[in-house]
Design an enzyme around this catalytic site. Structure first.
Site, PDB file in Angstrom:
ATOM      1  N   HIS A  16     -56.559  44.275  35.693  1.00 23.80           N
ATOM      2  CA  HIS A  16     -55.052  44.646  35.389  1.00 23.80           C
ATOM      3  C   HIS A  16     -55.331  44.938  33.950  1.00 23.80           C
ATOM      4  O   HIS A  16     -55.304  45.944  33.306  1.00 23.80           O
ATOM      5  CB  HIS A  16     -53.883  43.807  35.844  1.00 23.80           C
ATOM      6  CG  HIS A  16     -53.584  44.091  36.974  1.00 23.80           C
ATOM      7  ND1 HIS A  16     -52.952  42.396  37.493  1.00 23.80           N
ATOM      8  CD2 HIS A  16     -52.928  45.100  37.926  1.00 23.80           C
ATOM      9  CE1 HIS A  16     -52.141  42.847  39.135  1.00 23.80           C
ATOM     10  NE2 HIS A  16     -53.218  44.315  38.695  1.00 23.80           N
ATOM     11  N   LYS A  40     -39.554  43.318  48.695  1.00 20.61           N
ATOM     12  CA  LYS A  40     -40.806  41.844  48.809  1.00 20.61           C
ATOM     13  C   LYS A  40     -40.741  40.380  48.038  1.00 20.61           C
ATOM     14  O   LYS A  40     -39.714  41.125  47.290  1.00 20.61           O
ATOM     15  CB  LYS A  40     -41.937  42.733  47.566  1.00 20.61           C
ATOM     16  CG  LYS A  40     -42.955  43.727  48.485  1.00 20.61           C
ATOM     17  CD  LYS A  40     -43.809  43.551  48.160  1.00 20.61           C
ATOM     18  CE  LYS A  40     -44.416  45.310  47.833  1.00 20.61           C
ATOM     19  NZ  LYS A  40     -46.135  44.906  47.322  1.00 20.61           N
ATOM     20  N   ARG A  89     -60.090  50.533  43.199  1.00 17.78           N
ATOM     21  CA  ARG A  89     -60.846  49.727  43.308  1.00 17.78           C
ATOM     22  C   ARG A  89     -61.997  50.376  44.402  1.00 17.78           C
ATOM     23  O   ARG A  89     -63.122  50.419  43.937  1.00 17.78           O
ATOM     24  CB  ARG A  89     -60.540  48.649  43.842  1.00 17.78           C
ATOM     25  CG  ARG A  89     -59.496  47.501  42.346  1.00 17.78           C
ATOM     26  CD  ARG A  89     -58.884  46.535  43.173  1.00 17.78           C
ATOM     27  NE  ARG A  89     -57.404  47.160  43.750  1.00 17.78           N
ATOM     28  CZ  ARG A  89     -56.459  46.535  43.875  1.00 17.78           C
ATOM     29  NH1 ARG A  89     -56.382  44.901  43.904  1.00 17.78           N
ATOM     30  NH2 ARG A  89     -55.531  47.107  44.598  1.00 17.78           N
ATOM     31  N   SER A 127     -54.319  40.454  43.705  1.00 15.76           N
ATOM     32  CA  SER A 127     -53.405  39.901  43.555  1.00 15.76           C
ATOM     33  C   SER A 127     -53.238  38.856  44.376  1.00 15.76           C
ATOM     34  O   SER A 127     -53.383  37.318  44.792  1.00 15.76           O
ATOM     35  CB  SER A 127     -51.865  39.663  42.920  1.00 15.76           C
ATOM     36  OG  SER A 127     -51.796  41.220  41.724  1.00 15.76           O
TER      37      SER A 127
END
Ligand code: ADP
Length: 159
Positions: A16, A40, A89, A127
């Site tokens: 990040h 979440k 990614r 993460s």
């Protein structure tokens, strides 16, 4: 020019941070928007994530931080930004990110999404991976800033 960089950042990783630094170099201003998603259950509270990000980005020029709930386009409008920054990614990110970018365009046609490909050495970093390592007592200081690594150790110490 200002770009909005929205995400969960639960927690912020060097991947990040790399994107924030490059966003700042390219656009001048990056507004980091921490999503508070009621669906979440985050590991870190939004206040803790804001504090972590504030500390980690203190030396990056043109960087500001906010939090939001609801739609990214509404957050962008509220902050007078019409460009959103996201990272890619791998191909696995691509399908999801493309879907979100198209959806955002249907909500607001003024809205542009800019993708930056991650640095190769951050392409494995997420993460979730960081939390998985921390949960089992592994070292995370090469993945996140040291104080976030300490936060992770603290949160998992009683498990
Ligand atoms: P979200 O839940 O919105 O995907 P994340 O915090 O997981 O929130 O990610 C926010 C953005 O940062 C996404 O665009 C994601 O692809 C990007 N990102 C996450 N990890 C990396 C990394 N290692 N390198 C580059 N970009 C990344």
């Amino acid at each position: 020019m200002k770009v909005l960089y929205p995400g969960s950042f639960d927690p912020l990783t060097f991947g990040h941070l790399d994107l924030i630094q490059r966003g700042s170099n390219l656009f001048g201003e990056v507004l980091i928007a921490v999503l508070e998603n009621p669906l979440k259950k985050p590991t870190f509270s939004v206040e803790r994530r804001l504090k972590q990000i504030r500390e980690a980005t203190s030396s990056i020029k043109g960087c500001s931080i906010t939090s939001f709930t609801g739609l990214t386009v509404d957050c962008a409008r509220a902050n007078q930004v019409n460009m959103i920054l996201r990272g890619l990614r791998a191909m696995s990110d691509f399908e999801y990110e493309l879907q979100v970018a198209h959806t955002n365009r249907t909500l607001d046609s003024e809205f542009e999404t800019i993708f930056l490909a991650t640095e190769t050495h951050h392409s494995f970093l997420s993460s979730s991976v960081v939390k998985e390592v921390a949960r089992f007592g592994g070292e995370t200081r090469h993945m996140v800033p040291e104080f976030i690594s300490n936060d992770l150790r603290q949160i998992y110490k009683d498990l």
